[in-house]
Motif scaffolding. Sequence first.
Motif, PDB file in Angstrom:
ATOM      1  N   ASN A 368       7.784  -7.443   6.860  1.00  0.00           N
ATOM      2  CA  ASN A 368       7.233  -6.792   6.761  1.00  0.00           C
ATOM      3  C   ASN A 368       8.051  -5.157   5.517  1.00  0.00           C
ATOM      4  N   THR A 372       5.459  -2.593   3.830  1.00  0.00           N
ATOM      5  CA  THR A 372       6.048  -1.233   4.432  1.00  0.00           C
ATOM      6  C   THR A 372       6.509  -1.009   2.320  1.00  0.00           C
ATOM      7  N   MET A 375       3.008   0.293   1.258  1.00  0.00           N
ATOM      8  CA  MET A 375       2.655   1.152   1.834  1.00  0.00           C
ATOM      9  C   MET A 375       3.619   2.536   1.086  1.00  0.00           C
ATOM     10  N   ARG A 376       4.246   3.065   0.728  1.00  0.00           N
ATOM     11  CA  ARG A 376       5.308   3.878   1.183  1.00  0.00           C
ATOM     12  C   ARG A 376       5.235   3.914   0.013  1.00  0.00           C
ATOM     13  N   GLN A 380       1.563   6.125   0.127  1.00  0.00           N
ATOM     14  CA  GLN A 380       1.997   7.378   1.688  1.00  0.00           C
ATOM     15  C   GLN A 380       2.181   7.985   0.440  1.00  0.00           C
ATOM     16  N   SER A 407       3.803  -5.053  10.058  1.00  0.00           N
ATOM     17  CA  SER A 407       3.751  -3.699   9.738  1.00  0.00           C
ATOM     18  C   SER A 407       2.649  -2.794   8.999  1.00  0.00           C
ATOM     19  N   LYS A 408       2.102  -3.789   8.567  1.00  0.00           N
ATOM     20  CA  LYS A 408       0.719  -3.115   8.116  1.00  0.00           C
ATOM     21  C   LYS A 408      -0.029  -2.155   9.192  1.00  0.00           C
ATOM     22  N   LYS A 411       2.301   1.501   9.510  1.00  0.00           N
ATOM     23  CA  LYS A 411       2.072   2.700   7.694  1.00  0.00           C
ATOM     24  C   LYS A 411       0.254   3.300   8.298  1.00  0.00           C
TER      25      LYS A 411
END
Length: 580
Positions: A368, A372, A375-376, A380, A407-408, A411
Motif C-alpha cells: 500500500n 500510494t 500515485m502521489r 497526482q 490503496s490503489k 487514490k
Amino acid sequence: MTDTKTAPGSGGAPPDRVREANGKRKKGLGFLTASWEIRDASGEVQAVHERYETGGEESSKKCLWRLPGGTLKDGLKGREIASLPLYGAHELDSEAMLVIVVEGEKARNALEEALRKAGITREQVVVVGTVTGASGTPSREVLEVLRGLEVVLWPDADEPGRSHMRRVAERLQGVAALVRIYHWPEAKEKDDAADHPAVISGGEKAMDQLLDDLCGAREYEPPEPEKPEGLKGRVLIGELLRGGIEPTPQLLDGLLYEGRIHSIASGPGTGKTLLAEWMAIQIMKQALSILYIDAENGPKLIAERLQELGADIEGLDELFHYYPAEVALDRESLARLMATVEQADPALVVFDSFADLLSIAGLEENSNDDCTRWMRTVAQPIKDAGSAVLVLDHVPKNGKGPRGGGSKRAKVDVQWNLEVTQHFDRERTGEIELKHDKDRECWLPKIVRFSVGGGVFARSAGTIEEMGPPTELTTLQREVYGYIRKRGAEGAGWGDILSGTGGSKGTLSSTLKKLVRLNLIEKDNGRYYAKRTEPEKPVDTPDSQGSVRFNRGSVEPDRTGATVGVQYGSPPLRGEPTEP
C-alpha cells in the motif's frame, strides 16, 4: 591564563610589535601572534585557535583552527565549531554568583584579567567567551555548563554581535537561572569588552561600577511567539451555492472527467488497452492531445490498433504523444515527465500498465505504501497540472477489483472494472462491460457497454455516442439555448440556467457541453453566452427509453442491443500483430 602565546598589544599591534610575539613564521600566513587552547569543563584541550599576522605596512590577520597535536591543514577534521566548549569553561565555578559571556577569546582574557586585578574572585564572577564568531551560535550541549547560573551576555557593539548574543540568550532559556543582556551606551561601532575604559584601566573603583552596571542589565525577555495566521484558502460555501455548483466537466461523456484520476482494472485479453486507445481517438477528435506511457505493448502494436480503430493518421504525430515507459521516481525522471506534460499539454495521460510501471520504479504492487507513493509522485502532479489520468491495471485471480495494495482504489477518483460479458474474437462480435465501484463525483453511469470483435469496436445502445455533427436540438437543448439567448449580453450562470429551465443537474451539464460543441454557445468566466442561431435540419431523436437512435452504420453484437461505432477489417484483437 589560557593563552599559550600572545603578542603584546596583539589586538591591533604595530608591524614591529608583531615580530616580537614569536619568531615562528608560516609561509603564506605570517607570524603567529596568538594561540588559544579551548578546553572542556574537565580541562581537556579540545581545539587550538591560532592567529597569524603578516606584519608590514599593510598588515593582515587570519585566524585558523587545528586539533591538539594536529596541523592547520587538517583543521578540525569535520568537527562543527558550534560543538566546541566555551573559552574558559574549565574555570567555571558552580557556586559563582555571576557568569559573564563575551564574544571571542581576546575580550574574555581582557575582562578576566581586569576583574582579578580589581580583586574580584572567580567565586564571585567568572568570564567565558564564545568561539563560534558572530555568525555562529554555541550548541545547546555546549551551553549546558551554564545550567542554573545567573548569566550576563555582553555583545560586541555591532548588529552581528547583538544578533549573536540574542541567539545565545534564546538557547539559554530553560538552562540558565537568569539571563541578562548588557548594553554599553558609550561603545563605538565594533567595540567589545576589551575596549571598555574600566577594563583598560583595571581600576578597582571603575571595575566595581562596571560590575554594578552588568548586574543591573535588563533581563532578557524572549519575543512573543508569532500567532499563526490560521489556515489559508477558505471557501465560502454559501457563496458557492448561490452561484450554482456546476458538475465537473466530462472529458469523454459517461467515461472520463476532466482533470481527474481514473483506473480501469481487468484480466488479460479483455480489451482494456483497446478501450484506452478508442478513448484516446474520441478525445483527439476534439483536437485535444494524448500522452501515452506504455510499459506493456510496444509502439508497433499500439500503432496497428490505432489504425484499425480509425485514428486520423495525419493528425497522430501532432496529438498522440507516445513514450515507452521510463518513469522512475528519482527527481530527474519525474522532472522529465512533468516537462513532457507541460510541452504536450495532454487532455489525458494513459499509463499502461500499473504493475509494470511500479516494477520499473522499484516498487511492490502488493505494498500500500508503494502504490500510494507512485500515485502521489506521478499521477497526482499530472492531475494538479490539469490533465486527466487513466491507469490501466490488472485484477486478481478472483476477478474482484484491482490487484495488489488496497490503496490503489483509495487514490483514484474513478475506478472502472472491465469484464467480458459475451465472448468475442476476430470473427465474432461480443460485448465488454465497464462497471464502476467508485465515482467520487457521482455523475457517471454505473454501467457502460461496448460491442467488440469481428471488426467492430462500438459503444452499445443506451449510451450516447455521436456519429456526426447533429443538426437538430432536443427539447431540453432547445429550451436551454433559448434561455441563454434571452439573457443576451448579460449571459447566464450555471445556477441561473438550472433554475430557469427546471432541468436536472446531470442533464443540464451534458446539455451545455453539447451546445458548446455545436458552437451555439460559449463559456466565459463561468457564464454562458449565445453565439448563433440553431440549425433547422432534423437529426436523430431520442426513443421512448431516452436512448439515442443513430444513423446507419451502427452494428449489433451477437445478442440483442444496437450499437454504434467504427468497423474495421478483422483486427487481431488477440494473437500476433498484423504483418506490415
